[in-house]
Design a protein around this motif. Structure first.
Motif, mmCIF file in Angstrom:
data_model
loop_
_atom_site.group_PDB
_atom_site.id
_atom_site.type_symbol
_atom_site.label_atom_id
_atom_site.label_comp_id
_atom_site.label_asym_id
_atom_site.label_seq_id
_atom_site.Cartn_x
_atom_site.Cartn_y
_atom_site.Cartn_z
ATOM 1 N N ASN A 11 -26.891 6.749 -50.848
ATOM 2 C CA ASN A 11 -27.527 5.438 -51.054
ATOM 3 C C ASN A 11 -28.987 5.450 -50.626
ATOM 4 O OD1 ASN A 11 -25.024 4.671 -51.935
ATOM 5 N ND2 ASN A 11 -24.464 3.621 -50.058
ATOM 6 N N GLU A 12 -29.643 6.586 -50.877
ATOM 7 C CA GLU A 12 -31.061 6.710 -50.603
ATOM 8 C C GLU A 12 -31.872 6.263 -51.827
ATOM 9 O OE1 GLU A 12 -30.963 10.396 -47.408
ATOM 10 O OE2 GLU A 12 -31.012 10.849 -49.550
ATOM 11 N N PHE A 13 -33.171 6.492 -51.787
ATOM 12 C CA PHE A 13 -34.105 5.973 -52.784
ATOM 13 C C PHE A 13 -34.621 7.127 -53.634
ATOM 14 C CE2 PHE A 13 -38.202 3.824 -53.940
ATOM 15 C CZ PHE A 13 -37.680 2.631 -54.414
ATOM 16 N N ASN A 14 -34.412 7.048 -54.937
ATOM 17 C CA ASN A 14 -34.815 8.121 -55.836
ATOM 18 C C ASN A 14 -36.048 7.757 -56.667
ATOM 19 O OD1 ASN A 14 -32.611 10.461 -55.885
ATOM 20 N ND2 ASN A 14 -31.566 8.517 -55.521
ATOM 21 N N PHE A 15 -36.813 6.774 -56.183
ATOM 22 C CA PHE A 15 -37.988 6.298 -56.893
ATOM 23 C C PHE A 15 -39.235 6.514 -56.031
ATOM 24 C CE2 PHE A 15 -34.255 4.073 -58.265
ATOM 25 C CZ PHE A 15 -34.399 3.903 -59.631
ATOM 26 N N GLU A 16 -40.385 6.148 -56.558
ATOM 27 C CA GLU A 16 -41.628 6.232 -55.812
ATOM 28 C C GLU A 16 -41.832 4.961 -54.985
ATOM 29 O OE1 GLU A 16 -43.746 8.803 -55.697
ATOM 30 O OE2 GLU A 16 -42.414 9.970 -57.010
ATOM 31 N N PRO A 17 -42.476 5.065 -53.831
ATOM 32 C CA PRO A 17 -42.826 3.848 -53.086
ATOM 33 C C PRO A 17 -43.903 3.071 -53.834
ATOM 34 C CG PRO A 17 -43.816 5.774 -52.060
ATOM 35 C CD PRO A 17 -42.909 6.286 -53.139
ATOM 36 N N SER A 18 -44.107 1.840 -53.430
ATOM 37 C CA SER A 18 -45.106 1.002 -54.094
ATOM 38 C C SER A 18 -46.520 1.515 -53.811
ATOM 39 C CB SER A 18 -44.983 -0.444 -53.614
ATOM 40 O OG SER A 18 -45.448 -0.564 -52.283
ATOM 41 N N ARG A 263 -34.216 -3.672 -61.353
ATOM 42 C CA ARG A 263 -33.895 -3.873 -62.774
ATOM 43 C C ARG A 263 -33.333 -2.590 -63.387
ATOM 44 N NH1 ARG A 263 -35.443 -2.641 -67.472
ATOM 45 N NH2 ARG A 263 -37.179 -1.385 -66.685
ATOM 46 N N VAL A 264 -33.922 -1.458 -63.042
ATOM 47 C CA VAL A 264 -33.404 -0.173 -63.525
ATOM 48 C C VAL A 264 -31.975 0.036 -63.033
ATOM 49 C CG1 VAL A 264 -33.709 2.338 -63.430
ATOM 50 C CG2 VAL A 264 -35.707 0.837 -63.676
ATOM 51 N N MET A 265 -31.739 -0.349 -61.799
ATOM 52 C CA MET A 265 -30.389 -0.213 -61.243
ATOM 53 C C MET A 265 -29.405 -1.129 -61.956
ATOM 54 S SD MET A 265 -31.087 0.154 -57.150
ATOM 55 C CE MET A 265 -32.031 1.546 -56.497
ATOM 56 N N GLU A 266 -29.836 -2.325 -62.333
ATOM 57 C CA GLU A 266 -28.958 -3.240 -63.058
ATOM 58 C C GLU A 266 -28.614 -2.669 -64.424
ATOM 59 O OE1 GLU A 266 -26.532 -6.239 -64.263
ATOM 60 O OE2 GLU A 266 -27.189 -5.683 -62.236
ATOM 61 N N GLU A 267 -29.564 -2.021 -65.069
ATOM 62 C CA GLU A 267 -29.271 -1.368 -66.338
ATOM 63 C C GLU A 267 -28.207 -0.282 -66.152
ATOM 64 O OE1 GLU A 267 -32.892 0.107 -67.987
ATOM 65 O OE2 GLU A 267 -33.508 -1.852 -68.787
ATOM 66 N N ALA A 268 -28.288 0.426 -65.039
ATOM 67 C CA ALA A 268 -27.302 1.470 -64.751
ATOM 68 C C ALA A 268 -25.916 0.864 -64.538
ATOM 69 C CB ALA A 268 -27.729 2.271 -63.526
ATOM 70 N N ASN A 290 -27.167 -0.961 -54.097
ATOM 71 C CA ASN A 290 -27.815 0.110 -54.845
ATOM 72 C C ASN A 290 -26.868 1.268 -55.124
ATOM 73 O OD1 ASN A 290 -27.615 1.189 -52.254
ATOM 74 N ND2 ASN A 290 -29.647 2.143 -52.310
ATOM 75 N N PHE A 291 -25.601 0.964 -55.198
ATOM 76 C CA PHE A 291 -24.574 1.949 -55.538
ATOM 77 C C PHE A 291 -23.485 1.238 -56.329
ATOM 78 C CE2 PHE A 291 -23.492 0.108 -51.429
ATOM 79 C CZ PHE A 291 -22.189 -0.310 -51.631
ATOM 80 N N ILE A 292 -22.622 2.034 -56.923
ATOM 81 C CA ILE A 292 -21.513 1.464 -57.681
ATOM 82 C C ILE A 292 -20.247 2.238 -57.350
ATOM 83 C CG2 ILE A 292 -21.760 2.886 -59.772
ATOM 84 C CD1 ILE A 292 -21.435 0.069 -61.279
ATOM 85 N N LEU A 293 -19.126 1.547 -57.297
ATOM 86 C CA LEU A 293 -17.832 2.156 -56.995
ATOM 87 C C LEU A 293 -17.029 2.276 -58.286
ATOM 88 C CD1 LEU A 293 -16.102 3.076 -54.484
ATOM 89 C CD2 LEU A 293 -14.956 0.855 -54.673
ATOM 90 N N ILE A 294 -16.488 3.456 -58.512
ATOM 91 C CA ILE A 294 -15.728 3.726 -59.732
ATOM 92 C C ILE A 294 -14.394 4.361 -59.362
ATOM 93 C CG2 ILE A 294 -15.643 5.027 -61.892
ATOM 94 C CD1 ILE A 294 -18.685 4.912 -61.994
ATOM 95 N N LYS A 295 -13.323 3.793 -59.869
ATOM 96 C CA LYS A 295 -11.993 4.380 -59.704
ATOM 97 C C LYS A 295 -11.721 5.308 -60.878
ATOM 98 C CE LYS A 295 -7.169 3.120 -58.745
ATOM 99 N NZ LYS A 295 -6.232 1.989 -58.541
ATOM 100 N N ARG A 333 -32.708 6.969 -60.708
ATOM 101 C CA ARG A 333 -33.588 6.817 -61.860
ATOM 102 C C ARG A 333 -32.775 6.854 -63.147
ATOM 103 N NH1 ARG A 333 -35.758 10.843 -58.869
ATOM 104 N NH2 ARG A 333 -35.328 12.373 -60.521
ATOM 105 N N ALA A 334 -33.347 6.359 -64.220
ATOM 106 C CA ALA A 334 -32.610 6.231 -65.480
ATOM 107 C C ALA A 334 -32.023 7.561 -65.930
ATOM 108 C CB ALA A 334 -33.530 5.646 -66.555
ATOM 109 N N GLU A 335 -32.800 8.651 -65.837
ATOM 110 C CA GLU A 335 -32.303 9.951 -66.308
ATOM 111 C C GLU A 335 -31.175 10.465 -65.417
ATOM 112 O OE1 GLU A 335 -35.813 11.024 -63.597
ATOM 113 O OE2 GLU A 335 -35.298 9.426 -65.028
#
Length: 350
Positions: A11-18, A263-268, A290-295, A333-335
């Protein structure tokens, strides 16, 4: 094959800081390291706590700062479980392992209160929780919102409902590490801490603002009583890291940047729901973190583990009872999200 490990298990950050954070770092006056913060001369603990008090419209005295939310949680649990004879803490059935660990460090007793799977989410039964609190009379009641690893959250009104039935002798600790993903507004926090003297709300710069390496957490504490003594224990007399303070303020000032990341996370989330949730034996749970749980079908576990290991992607395979056929995947990130989704689909539909 990917050349670098992609950590989607922490649950870390895979994007750039502001840009604001980058500029604050570049422009930091290193001479500030030569002396302690001067703001304690004004009876205040840091420029960061002052900024937070203005941002949330809360008295600076009621703001605490720490070495990440981890530090605030540890200080809270250690303090209250070693004052008096009551060493009992209630924690959610599915929750961060660290809660029990820090209670164990001071020989505290942890008991689990239930969480229930309802369709594509997990919930707390507040009426049942009220009965458990009345029976157990814990020293601490910990509520995580959003909750790790299940991803479900509580509204401000639901948190207030919990506080309304908890006796004043029980300290309610609300771990809101992921809360900024739920709502842009924290208006309810002021109401909670000004109404209930037995509440502590913990937040962090690690999740929404993507600065886990900065180790900067903050919290809001109820007024008066034993909380004044607790704040003297929890706060640092000589102030905090001067650079971390300025970077934290810069991050809080660049909300738009992090809303775009959200927003990118919501798309995911939508991608996983639409593409993985329809696969036989799979279930994708709603998440406000910032994570999702999948069974997944448990017979696919070994194949999924091998597929991710071979592709240099790390996701979290849950092992706890009643949730041991689940994946917790950090939203990156999206990719990265696309790769993980396609990997699961390849194993599920060979």
């Amino acid at each position: 094959m990917q050349n670098e490990l992609n950590y989607l298990d922490r649950n870390e950050f895979n994007f750039e800081p502001s840009k604001e954070v980058v500029e604050a770092f570049k422009n930091f006056d290193i001479n500030k390291f030569a002396f302690y913060t001067r703001i304690y001369d004004e009876g205040k603990k840091s420029i960061f706590s002052v900024y937070l008090s203005e941002l949330y419209d809360i008295e600076e005295h009621q703001v605490m700062v720490g070495y990440g939310a981890e530090d605030l949680l540890k200080k809270t649990v250690h303090y209250f479980l070693t004052k008096g004879n009551n060493r009992k803490m209630l924690i959610p059935k599915f929750s961060w392992w660290y809660y029990k660990s820090i209670a164990d460090e001071v020989e505290g007793e942890t008991e689990l209160y239930p969480m229930y799977e309802q369709e594509d989410t997990y919930t707390y039964n507040l009426d049942e929780l009220k009965a458990i609190v009345e029976e157990k009379q814990p020293r601490l009641l910990l509520v995580a919102s959003p909750n790790n690893p299940t991803g479900n959250g509580l509204t401000g009104e639901e948190i207030e409902q919990i506080l309304s039935f908890v006796p004043s002798s029980t300290i309610v600790v609300v771990d809101e590490a992921y809360a900024s993903f739920v709502s842009k507004s924290g208006d309810y926090i002021k109401r909670l801490i000004n109404t209930y003297p037995n509440v502590i709300v913990c937040r962090t710069m690690s999740k929404f603002y993507g600065l886990p390496g900065l180790r900067l957490g903050y919290g809001f504490v109820g007024k008066g009583g034993e909380m004044d003594a607790f704040l003297k224990y929890a706060n640092m007399y000589l102030g905090y890291d001067r650079l971390s303070e300025e970077l934290g303020i810069a991050a809080l000032k660049s909300d738009a940047h992090y809303r775009e990341v959200a927003r990118v996370m919501e798309e995911a989330r939508q991608m996983y729901t639409n593409e993985i949730g329809v696969l036989p034996g799979f279930k994708v749970y709603k998440s406000v973190a910032n994570f999702i749980l999948i069974k997944y079908p448990i017979e696919l576990k070994e194949s999924l583990q091998q597929a991710f290991a071979q592709s240099n992607y790390k996701v979290k395979f849950m092992s706890e009872p009643d949730i041991n056929s689940h994946l917790r995947i950090t939203l990156g990130r999206a990719e990265q999200n696309r790769f993980v989704c396609d990997t699961i689909k390849r194993i599920a539909q060979p």
